[in-house]
Motif scaffolding. Structure first.
Motif, mmCIF file in Angstrom:
data_model
loop_
_atom_site.group_PDB
_atom_site.id
_atom_site.type_symbol
_atom_site.label_atom_id
_atom_site.label_comp_id
_atom_site.label_asym_id
_atom_site.label_seq_id
_atom_site.Cartn_x
_atom_site.Cartn_y
_atom_site.Cartn_z
ATOM 1 N N ARG A 82 61.640 -12.920 -71.309
ATOM 2 C CA ARG A 82 61.427 -11.269 -71.594
ATOM 3 C C ARG A 82 62.898 -11.101 -71.326
ATOM 4 N N TYR A 83 63.548 -11.255 -70.362
ATOM 5 C CA TYR A 83 65.043 -10.567 -70.247
ATOM 6 C C TYR A 83 65.839 -10.914 -71.496
ATOM 7 N N ASN B 65 64.828 -11.535 -74.345
ATOM 8 C CA ASN B 65 64.059 -10.714 -75.522
ATOM 9 C C ASN B 65 64.540 -9.254 -75.506
ATOM 10 N N ALA B 66 64.263 -8.764 -74.146
ATOM 11 C CA ALA B 66 64.936 -7.160 -74.040
ATOM 12 C C ALA B 66 66.273 -7.084 -74.487
ATOM 13 N N MET B 67 67.365 -7.900 -74.030
ATOM 14 C CA MET B 67 68.665 -8.124 -74.273
ATOM 15 C C MET B 67 68.699 -7.900 -75.761
ATOM 16 N N GLN B 68 67.921 -8.708 -76.584
ATOM 17 C CA GLN B 68 67.970 -8.858 -78.138
ATOM 18 C C GLN B 68 67.562 -7.566 -78.629
ATOM 19 N N LEU B 69 66.238 -7.071 -78.129
ATOM 20 C CA LEU B 69 65.502 -6.045 -78.743
ATOM 21 C C LEU B 69 66.016 -4.674 -78.652
ATOM 22 N N TYR B 70 67.041 -4.488 -77.397
ATOM 23 C CA TYR B 70 67.709 -3.173 -77.428
ATOM 24 C C TYR B 70 69.305 -3.386 -77.962
ATOM 25 N N GLY B 71 69.716 -4.457 -78.779
ATOM 26 C CA GLY B 71 70.803 -4.622 -79.485
ATOM 27 C C GLY B 71 71.976 -4.438 -78.551
ATOM 28 N N SER B 72 71.949 -4.902 -77.352
ATOM 29 C CA SER B 72 72.986 -4.792 -76.439
ATOM 30 C C SER B 72 74.117 -5.854 -76.797
ATOM 31 N N TYR C 222 67.799 -6.663 -64.162
ATOM 32 C CA TYR C 222 66.639 -6.599 -65.026
ATOM 33 C C TYR C 222 65.499 -6.955 -64.292
ATOM 34 N N ARG D 238 62.424 -4.152 -63.363
ATOM 35 C CA ARG D 238 61.095 -4.562 -63.718
ATOM 36 C C ARG D 238 60.223 -4.360 -62.393
#
Length: 152
Positions: free
Chosen positions: A106-107, A109-116, A128, A132
């Protein structure tokens, strides 16, 4: 095991480094079994552990402990000024390379999803996990309890 000394410092770390010297120079002092450094920055942790390893260079069995707050660069920075043997960093989360763990997945994925553009790291993963946890607690608490401050 009992504490031989403790101290805190800001800026120059003179108090902690002075405490290490006092212990090492005390003829009646027992050699420490462990040196625990809870530092607010990697630079302070490196300075204190390097100084302790210098003080007790003839006692290779001493264990040195730091919390994960020192970050991913700690070991390489310390290796520039001191031997890293018997130096341990606590870690309360799985490594970010353990991608089969659901929370790590999940972490990442969140890093990729928000374009970091930031690279995954132990410290950001701990942040993170903390965020959460806070979100989960707040989502499970009624708005009235939060307003009344009775939830915490």
């Amino acid at each position: 095991m009992r504490p031989l000394s403790n101290g805190s410092c800001s800026g120059s770390c003179a108090e902690v480094l002075g405490g290490l010297s006092a212990i090492a120079n005390n003829a009646r002092a027992v050699l420490p079994q462990a040196v625990v450094v809870w530092a607010s920055s990697v630079d302070v942790a490196v300075r204190v552990i390097a100084a302790a390893k210098t003080q007790w260079a003839s006692s290779p069995g001493i264990v040195y402990l730091c919390p994960s707050i020192v970050g991913d660069s700690f070991r390489s920075l310390l290796s520039n000024v001191a031997d890293v043997s018997n130096v341990f960093v606590s870690q309360v989360v799985p490594p970010v390379t353990y991608t089969s763990h659901p929370l790590v997945a999940r972490y990442l994925n969140a890093m990729q999803l928000y374009g970091s553009s930031a690279q995954p790291s132990m410290l950001s993963f701990e942040g993170y996990v903390s965020a959460r946890l806070a979100i989960t607690v707040l989502q499970s608490t009624s708005a009235a309890a939060i307003r009344d401050r009775t939830a915490f």
